[in-house]
Design a protein around this motif. Structure first.
Motif, short mmCIF file in Angstrom:
data_model
loop_
_atom_site.label_atom_id
_atom_site.label_comp_id
_atom_site.label_asym_id
_atom_site.label_seq_id
_atom_site.Cartn_x
_atom_site.Cartn_y
_atom_site.Cartn_z
N MET A 196 -42.70 95.34 -38.38
CA MET A 196 -41.95 94.21 -37.83
C MET A 196 -42.25 92.98 -38.66
N ALA A 197 -41.28 92.60 -39.49
CA ALA A 197 -41.44 91.43 -40.36
C ALA A 197 -40.72 90.25 -39.71
N SER A 198 -41.29 89.07 -39.84
CA SER A 198 -40.65 87.89 -39.25
C SER A 198 -40.81 86.69 -40.17
N TRP A 199 -39.95 85.71 -39.97
CA TRP A 199 -39.98 84.49 -40.76
C TRP A 199 -39.33 83.37 -39.98
N ARG A 200 -39.52 82.14 -40.48
CA ARG A 200 -38.89 80.98 -39.87
C ARG A 200 -37.84 80.47 -40.83
N VAL A 201 -36.63 80.22 -40.31
CA VAL A 201 -35.57 79.66 -41.15
C VAL A 201 -35.61 78.14 -41.00
N GLU A 202 -35.72 77.45 -42.10
CA GLU A 202 -35.82 75.99 -42.06
C GLU A 202 -34.44 75.35 -42.07
N GLY A 203 -34.32 74.23 -41.37
CA GLY A 203 -33.09 73.44 -41.42
C GLY A 203 -31.96 73.97 -40.56
N VAL A 204 -32.28 74.78 -39.55
CA VAL A 204 -31.23 75.27 -38.64
C VAL A 204 -31.54 74.78 -37.23
N ALA A 205 -30.55 74.89 -36.37
CA ALA A 205 -30.69 74.39 -35.01
C ALA A 205 -31.82 75.11 -34.27
N ALA A 206 -32.49 74.35 -33.39
CA ALA A 206 -33.56 74.95 -32.58
C ALA A 206 -33.02 76.15 -31.82
N GLY A 207 -33.80 77.19 -31.78
CA GLY A 207 -33.36 78.41 -31.12
C GLY A 207 -32.86 79.45 -32.12
N ASN A 208 -32.47 78.97 -33.30
CA ASN A 208 -31.98 79.90 -34.33
C ASN A 208 -32.93 80.03 -35.50
N GLU A 209 -34.13 79.44 -35.35
CA GLU A 209 -34.99 79.34 -36.52
C GLU A 209 -35.82 80.59 -36.77
N ARG A 210 -35.88 81.52 -35.82
CA ARG A 210 -36.68 82.71 -36.02
C ARG A 210 -35.83 83.85 -36.56
N GLY A 211 -36.31 84.47 -37.63
CA GLY A 211 -35.64 85.65 -38.17
C GLY A 211 -36.60 86.83 -38.13
N LYS A 212 -36.06 88.02 -38.00
CA LYS A 212 -36.94 89.19 -37.99
C LYS A 212 -36.19 90.43 -38.47
N LEU A 213 -36.95 91.39 -38.87
CA LEU A 213 -36.39 92.65 -39.34
C LEU A 213 -37.39 93.75 -39.00
N ILE A 214 -36.90 94.84 -38.49
CA ILE A 214 -37.80 95.96 -38.18
C ILE A 214 -37.39 97.16 -39.02
N LEU A 215 -38.34 97.67 -39.79
CA LEU A 215 -38.11 98.92 -40.51
C LEU A 215 -38.74 100.03 -39.68
N LYS A 216 -37.89 100.97 -39.27
CA LYS A 216 -38.37 102.01 -38.35
C LYS A 216 -38.67 103.32 -39.06
N GLY A 217 -39.68 103.99 -38.57
CA GLY A 217 -39.99 105.33 -39.07
C GLY A 217 -40.49 105.36 -40.50
#
Lengths: 196, 176
Positions: free
Chosen positions: A170-191
């Motif tokens: 489970m990888a995650s990051w913060r997106v800068e310069g976007v509206a509050a609530g949309n700043e978290r990004g994530k990606l899950i590589l399964k298996g």
């Protein structure tokens, strides 16, 4: 020649399929020559892939950088992946900290093995500064900011599991310069599976 | 077979070439602007002849500073394009500096001989990996473009095709 062509196709499909088929479409390919497997996905303009690095490949790499087989053995067998993270078209710069990423194994989440832990162990074993520098800089960054348009890194990531074990990353990051609530990004590589 | 051929044409069209043809992640084609531009940190290191070279030696010029290592796959892949950038822009007042992280001159010499075209721009040795930290680099390769006033105008994290028209245009514009 057939092997090279096979690798071309593998990478072609890993990268292109993610772009063509959109968010969170996970790809899985196997290199016909080395047998190394790659898992890749894209979400919100951010691409992530993990490619198995075989223990023998790691031993050879670090012995060439001045480490002994004994010194590198714990790392070589710690389930290491060549990791690529890339900001192709996120709505802003993304910032990640590897310490925020998690490995899910048998329903339980755990942190990745930090680079500093490996460096401390290697220092204790008497690894010389050039070997330590190569080790540190060959790892996937602890944290980084990627601006859109193709900032990226490629580096080693130790998951700290046994050979052959399967897990979700489970990888995650913060997106800068976007509206509050949309700043978290994530990606899950399964298996994802550790090389044997 | 026909579908496979058409797919290959499409893919090569999308990614135009070298990276995909080698079966590797594609190199990027753009530089990311620093907004606002920041003063470049000091840089003074020995070159392969053990002579000190400083960023301040190139005052008034545009300087491309590339941090790299021979064992870093994207660094190896972009090195030839840095030399082509050097050849294409040297007459416009652009300097390229390679800063190798943590390796000795023998290792660097051996590697440079394998690159086509082989780099002719200065290679500096950051043997203790101190300058790379001072510049805030977090992963290799990382490249900075410094303007004539000594400010960092662009940064590129990860491998680039430095002779791509988009990058050449951005660097030439700074040199005008």
């Amino acid at each position: 020649m057939k092997g090279i062509a096979g690798r071309r196709w593998a990478w072609c499909w890993v990268f292109c399929a993610g772009l063509a088929w959109g968010n969170d479409t996970q790809q899985h390919v196997k290199d016909p020559v080395t047998g190394a497997e790659t898992w890749a996905a894209e979400s919100g303009g951010v691409f992530l892939s993990l490619t198995q690095i075989l223990p023998d490949q790691l031993r050879a790499f670090y012995v060439n950088r001045g480490l002994t087989l004994d010194q590198i053995e714990p790392f070589a067998t710690s389930c290491v992946f060549m990791t690529v993270l890339r900001n192709d078209s996120a709505p802003g710069p993304i910032h990640f900290r590897r310490a925020d990423w998690r490995v899910r194994l048998d329903g339980k989440d755990r942190a990745l093995t930090p680079t500093d832990k490996w460096l401390t162990a290697l220092r204790r074993q008497g690894v010389e500064p050039p070997g330590l520098i190569a080790f540190r800089w060959a790892q996937f960054p602890r944290e980084q900011t990627y601006r859109p348009g193709g900032d990226w890194n490629q580096g080693m990531l130790s998951v700290g599991l046994e050979p052959g074990q399967s897990f979700d990353l489970m990888a995650s990051w913060r997106v800068e310069g976007v509206a509050a609530g949309n700043e978290r990004g994530k990606l899950i590589l399964k298996g994802v599976r550790c090389a044997d | 077979m026909q579908i496979r051929y058409l797919s290959l044409v499409l893919l090569l069209w999308i990614f135009s070439g070298a990276a995909v043809a080698q079966g590797l992640p594609p190199l990027s084609h753009s530089l990311t602007p620093m907004d606002p531009p920041i003063p470049a940190p000091p840089l003074s290191l020995p070159n392969l002849d053990e002579d000190k070279v400083a960023l301040s030696d190139f005052g008034g010029k545009v300087v491309v500073v590339n941090f790299w290592a021979t064992w870093c796959p994207p660094c190896r892949r972009e090195m030839g394009s840095l030399e082509r950038l050097h050849q294409a822009t040297a007459a416009s007042g652009v300097e390229v500096l390679g800063v190798n992280v943590g390796e000795d001159s023998d290792t660097i010499f051996s590697f440079l001989g394998t690159i086509d075209p082989s780099p002719t721009f200065p290679m500096l040795l950051d043997a203790e990996a101190e300058t790379v930290d001072r510049w805030g680099v977090r992963g290799l390769p990382t490249t900075y473009v410094i303007d004539r006033e000594g400010k960092v105008r662009y940064r590129a994290v990860g491998g680039r095709e430095f002779d791509h028209p988009q990058i050449l245009e951005a660097i030439r514009a700074l040199a005008k």
